[in-house]
Design a protein around this motif. Sequence first.
Motif, PDB file in Angstrom:
ATOM      1  N   VAL A 105      -8.426  17.488  -5.286  1.00  0.00           N
ATOM      2  CA  VAL A 105      -9.271  18.135  -6.110  1.00  0.00           C
ATOM      3  C   VAL A 105      -8.816  19.562  -5.596  1.00  0.00           C
ATOM      4  CG1 VAL A 105     -11.348  18.818  -4.580  1.00  0.00           C
ATOM      5  CG2 VAL A 105     -11.066  16.509  -4.655  1.00  0.00           C
ATOM      6  N   LEU A 106      -7.472  19.503  -5.174  1.00  0.00           N
ATOM      7  CA  LEU A 106      -7.020  20.478  -4.714  1.00  0.00           C
ATOM      8  C   LEU A 106      -6.062  20.650  -6.117  1.00  0.00           C
ATOM      9  CD1 LEU A 106      -5.951  20.709  -1.141  1.00  0.00           C
ATOM     10  CD2 LEU A 106      -7.726  22.513  -2.198  1.00  0.00           C
ATOM     11  N   LEU A 107      -5.294  19.923  -6.324  1.00  0.00           N
ATOM     12  CA  LEU A 107      -4.572  20.313  -8.154  1.00  0.00           C
ATOM     13  C   LEU A 107      -5.537  20.260  -8.903  1.00  0.00           C
ATOM     14  CD1 LEU A 107      -1.921  17.142  -7.217  1.00  0.00           C
ATOM     15  CD2 LEU A 107      -1.941  19.975  -7.479  1.00  0.00           C
ATOM     16  N   LEU A 108      -6.860  19.918  -9.174  1.00  0.00           N
ATOM     17  CA  LEU A 108      -7.445  20.148 -10.288  1.00  0.00           C
ATOM     18  C   LEU A 108      -8.337  21.288 -10.348  1.00  0.00           C
ATOM     19  CD1 LEU A 108     -10.076  17.149 -10.501  1.00  0.00           C
ATOM     20  CD2 LEU A 108      -8.098  17.309 -12.159  1.00  0.00           C
ATOM     21  N   LEU A 109      -8.282  22.231  -9.380  1.00  0.00           N
ATOM     22  CA  LEU A 109      -8.423  23.276  -8.791  1.00  0.00           C
ATOM     23  C   LEU A 109      -6.944  24.672  -9.784  1.00  0.00           C
ATOM     24  CD1 LEU A 109     -10.102  23.609  -5.866  1.00  0.00           C
ATOM     25  CD2 LEU A 109     -11.013  23.862  -8.276  1.00  0.00           C
ATOM     26  N   GLN A 122       0.807  -1.229   0.066  1.00  0.00           N
ATOM     27  CA  GLN A 122      -0.044  -0.048  -0.020  1.00  0.00           C
ATOM     28  C   GLN A 122       0.571   1.134   0.124  1.00  0.00           C
ATOM     29  OE1 GLN A 122      -2.688  -0.122   2.645  1.00  0.00           O
ATOM     30  NE2 GLN A 122      -3.087   1.491   3.236  1.00  0.00           N
ATOM     31  N   MET A 123       1.696   1.583   0.589  1.00  0.00           N
ATOM     32  CA  MET A 123       2.542   2.799   0.899  1.00  0.00           C
ATOM     33  C   MET A 123       3.391   2.725  -0.364  1.00  0.00           C
ATOM     34  SD  MET A 123       4.875   4.394   3.826  1.00  0.00           S
ATOM     35  CE  MET A 123       3.981   4.488   4.896  1.00  0.00           C
ATOM     36  N   ASN A 124       3.872   2.165  -0.835  1.00  0.00           N
ATOM     37  CA  ASN A 124       5.281   1.561  -2.241  1.00  0.00           C
ATOM     38  C   ASN A 124       3.976   1.834  -2.919  1.00  0.00           C
ATOM     39  OD1 ASN A 124       5.853  -0.606  -0.427  1.00  0.00           O
ATOM     40  ND2 ASN A 124       8.051   0.109  -1.593  1.00  0.00           N
ATOM     41  N   TYR A 125       3.029   1.821  -3.227  1.00  0.00           N
ATOM     42  CA  TYR A 125       2.131   2.126  -4.436  1.00  0.00           C
ATOM     43  C   TYR A 125       1.802   3.324  -4.729  1.00  0.00           C
ATOM     44  CZ  TYR A 125       1.500  -2.813  -6.027  1.00  0.00           C
ATOM     45  OH  TYR A 125       1.590  -3.817  -6.461  1.00  0.00           O
ATOM     46  N   ALA A 126       1.578   3.948  -2.982  1.00  0.00           N
ATOM     47  CA  ALA A 126       1.233   5.721  -2.948  1.00  0.00           C
ATOM     48  C   ALA A 126       2.320   6.035  -3.222  1.00  0.00           C
ATOM     49  CB  ALA A 126       1.381   5.725  -1.163  1.00  0.00           C
ATOM     50  N   ILE A 127       3.835   5.926  -2.905  1.00  0.00           N
ATOM     51  CA  ILE A 127       4.529   6.501  -3.568  1.00  0.00           C
ATOM     52  C   ILE A 127       4.782   6.325  -5.142  1.00  0.00           C
ATOM     53  CG2 ILE A 127       7.248   6.633  -3.005  1.00  0.00           C
ATOM     54  CD1 ILE A 127       6.854   5.470  -0.205  1.00  0.00           C
ATOM     55  N   ILE A 128       4.614   5.719  -5.779  1.00  0.00           N
ATOM     56  CA  ILE A 128       4.113   5.380  -7.363  1.00  0.00           C
ATOM     57  C   ILE A 128       3.606   5.997  -7.413  1.00  0.00           C
ATOM     58  CG2 ILE A 128       4.254   3.671  -9.105  1.00  0.00           C
ATOM     59  CD1 ILE A 128       4.846   1.238  -7.403  1.00  0.00           C
ATOM     60  N   MET A 129       2.653   6.653  -7.483  1.00  0.00           N
ATOM     61  CA  MET A 129       1.778   7.386  -7.293  1.00  0.00           C
ATOM     62  C   MET A 129       2.040   9.233  -7.580  1.00  0.00           C
ATOM     63  SD  MET A 129      -1.411   5.551  -8.427  1.00  0.00           S
ATOM     64  CE  MET A 129      -2.450   6.936  -8.898  1.00  0.00           C
ATOM     65  N   LEU A 130       2.152   9.475  -6.494  1.00  0.00           N
ATOM     66  CA  LEU A 130       2.589  10.908  -6.037  1.00  0.00           C
ATOM     67  C   LEU A 130       3.802  10.774  -7.302  1.00  0.00           C
ATOM     68  CD1 LEU A 130       2.492  11.096  -2.135  1.00  0.00           C
ATOM     69  CD2 LEU A 130       0.529  11.639  -3.567  1.00  0.00           C
ATOM     70  N   LEU A 131       4.912  10.081  -7.377  1.00  0.00           N
ATOM     71  CA  LEU A 131       5.621  10.258  -7.993  1.00  0.00           C
ATOM     72  C   LEU A 131       5.231  10.776  -9.754  1.00  0.00           C
ATOM     73  CD1 LEU A 131       9.179  10.707  -8.568  1.00  0.00           C
ATOM     74  CD2 LEU A 131       8.782   8.162  -8.920  1.00  0.00           C
ATOM     75  N   VAL A 132       4.261   9.627  -9.429  1.00  0.00           N
ATOM     76  CA  VAL A 132       4.237   9.551 -11.353  1.00  0.00           C
ATOM     77  C   VAL A 132       3.564  11.564 -10.954  1.00  0.00           C
ATOM     78  CG1 VAL A 132       2.462   8.929 -13.017  1.00  0.00           C
ATOM     79  CG2 VAL A 132       4.009   7.355 -11.494  1.00  0.00           C
ATOM     80  N   LEU A 133       2.358  11.470 -10.547  1.00  0.00           N
ATOM     81  CA  LEU A 133       2.455  12.950 -10.434  1.00  0.00           C
ATOM     82  C   LEU A 133       2.936  14.023 -10.159  1.00  0.00           C
ATOM     83  CD1 LEU A 133      -0.761  14.317  -9.818  1.00  0.00           C
ATOM     84  CD2 LEU A 133      -1.272  13.527  -7.754  1.00  0.00           C
ATOM     85  N   PHE A 134       3.446  14.249  -9.709  1.00  0.00           N
ATOM     86  CA  PHE A 134       4.831  14.670  -9.657  1.00  0.00           C
ATOM     87  C   PHE A 134       5.717  15.079 -10.307  1.00  0.00           C
ATOM     88  CE2 PHE A 134       9.360  15.917  -8.760  1.00  0.00           C
ATOM     89  CZ  PHE A 134       9.483  17.299  -8.296  1.00  0.00           C
ATOM     90  N   LEU A 135       5.674  13.937 -11.351  1.00  0.00           N
ATOM     91  CA  LEU A 135       6.567  14.452 -12.337  1.00  0.00           C
ATOM     92  C   LEU A 135       5.369  15.024 -14.396  1.00  0.00           C
ATOM     93  CD1 LEU A 135       8.764  10.923 -12.672  1.00  0.00           C
ATOM     94  CD2 LEU A 135       9.831  13.236 -12.541  1.00  0.00           C
ATOM     95  N   SER A 136       4.138  14.681 -13.287  1.00  0.00           N
ATOM     96  CA  SER A 136       3.548  15.392 -14.598  1.00  0.00           C
ATOM     97  C   SER A 136       3.208  16.959 -14.243  1.00  0.00           C
ATOM     98  CB  SER A 136       1.951  14.940 -14.615  1.00  0.00           C
ATOM     99  OG  SER A 136       1.440  14.889 -13.236  1.00  0.00           O
ATOM    100  N   ALA A 165      -2.062  12.008 -15.348  1.00  0.00           N
ATOM    101  CA  ALA A 165      -1.203  11.246 -14.281  1.00  0.00           C
ATOM    102  C   ALA A 165      -1.815  10.134 -13.319  1.00  0.00           C
ATOM    103  CB  ALA A 165      -0.532  12.593 -13.237  1.00  0.00           C
ATOM    104  N   ILE A 166      -2.477  10.715 -13.104  1.00  0.00           N
ATOM    105  CA  ILE A 166      -3.117   9.497 -12.151  1.00  0.00           C
ATOM    106  C   ILE A 166      -3.748   8.378 -12.808  1.00  0.00           C
ATOM    107  CG2 ILE A 166      -5.500   8.737 -10.865  1.00  0.00           C
ATOM    108  CD1 ILE A 166      -5.403  11.819 -10.252  1.00  0.00           C
ATOM    109  N   LEU A 167      -4.363   8.286 -14.205  1.00  0.00           N
ATOM    110  CA  LEU A 167      -4.282   6.754 -15.208  1.00  0.00           C
ATOM    111  C   LEU A 167      -3.265   5.701 -15.379  1.00  0.00           C
ATOM    112  CD1 LEU A 167      -6.244   5.049 -17.036  1.00  0.00           C
ATOM    113  CD2 LEU A 167      -5.772   6.370 -19.084  1.00  0.00           C
ATOM    114  N   ILE A 168      -2.032   6.662 -15.716  1.00  0.00           N
ATOM    115  CA  ILE A 168      -0.458   6.219 -15.822  1.00  0.00           C
ATOM    116  C   ILE A 168      -0.738   5.739 -14.358  1.00  0.00           C
ATOM    117  CG2 ILE A 168       1.624   6.215 -15.915  1.00  0.00           C
ATOM    118  CD1 ILE A 168       0.506   8.726 -18.397  1.00  0.00           C
ATOM    119  N   GLY A 169      -0.802   6.218 -13.198  1.00  0.00           N
ATOM    120  CA  GLY A 169      -0.101   5.451 -12.299  1.00  0.00           C
ATOM    121  C   GLY A 169      -1.079   4.891 -11.627  1.00  0.00           C
ATOM    122  N   ALA A 170      -2.297   4.373 -12.343  1.00  0.00           N
ATOM    123  CA  ALA A 170      -2.546   3.310 -11.783  1.00  0.00           C
ATOM    124  C   ALA A 170      -3.240   2.228 -12.009  1.00  0.00           C
ATOM    125  CB  ALA A 170      -4.297   3.620 -12.048  1.00  0.00           C
ATOM    126  N   VAL A 171      -2.889   2.363 -13.879  1.00  0.00           N
ATOM    127  CA  VAL A 171      -2.403   0.990 -14.716  1.00  0.00           C
ATOM    128  C   VAL A 171      -0.915   0.882 -14.363  1.00  0.00           C
ATOM    129  CG1 VAL A 171      -1.124   0.985 -16.924  1.00  0.00           C
ATOM    130  CG2 VAL A 171      -3.598   2.193 -17.179  1.00  0.00           C
TER     131      VAL A 171
END
Length: 184
Positions: A132-136, A67-81, A146-152
């Motif tokens: 939500v805050l980033l979409l704003l 769980q925590m590793n996947y959260a780190i991966i998702m946040l990293l992909v989001l950061f890079l985007s 980024a969320i789609l890539i991270g989820a895949v």
Amino acid sequence: MTTYGTIPTSSSPSTNLEFISRAKQRIKTGLGTRRPWKIMFNLRSFGLPGGVSDAISRIRVNIGYFQMNYAIIMLLVLFLSLLWHPISLIVFIVLMGAWLFLYFLRDEPLVVAGRLISDRVVLIVMALLTVVLLLLTGATLNILVAILIGAVLVVAHAAVRKTDDLFLDEEEAAGLTPAGVAAS
């Protein structure tokens, strides 16, 4: 005798160093709850699932386990985007501070209004708040991609990572069993 205008001795450099040392220790222990990357990407533990039900079962177990590793991966992909969207990146960095203190570095359970909040609830709330805050900030397409890539990436890893050897990987990482025994 009054002491107005005196500098308190508690803000000495040694106290500041203690604060930095405690912060470093909290980071180490907080990130210590994630699973080792070596276990997560052990090539011997990858294989195609036997069917859809096997894939779904693997995904459930692996998401709970990593769980925590996947959260780190998702946040990293989001950061890079967000590297080309400065306002979004600033908001993301502020949110990362919240992630660090509320999810990654917390050494005590989170209690709100006298109720114990589980890590999974904190993860879901922080993920939704981040999105939500980033979409704003106006970087909607980048964030959604980024969320789609991270989820895949997460679902693909969770589907092909075998779950029958997770306890052996834990023992191997702790040095309890030799590597050759865990592989057999």
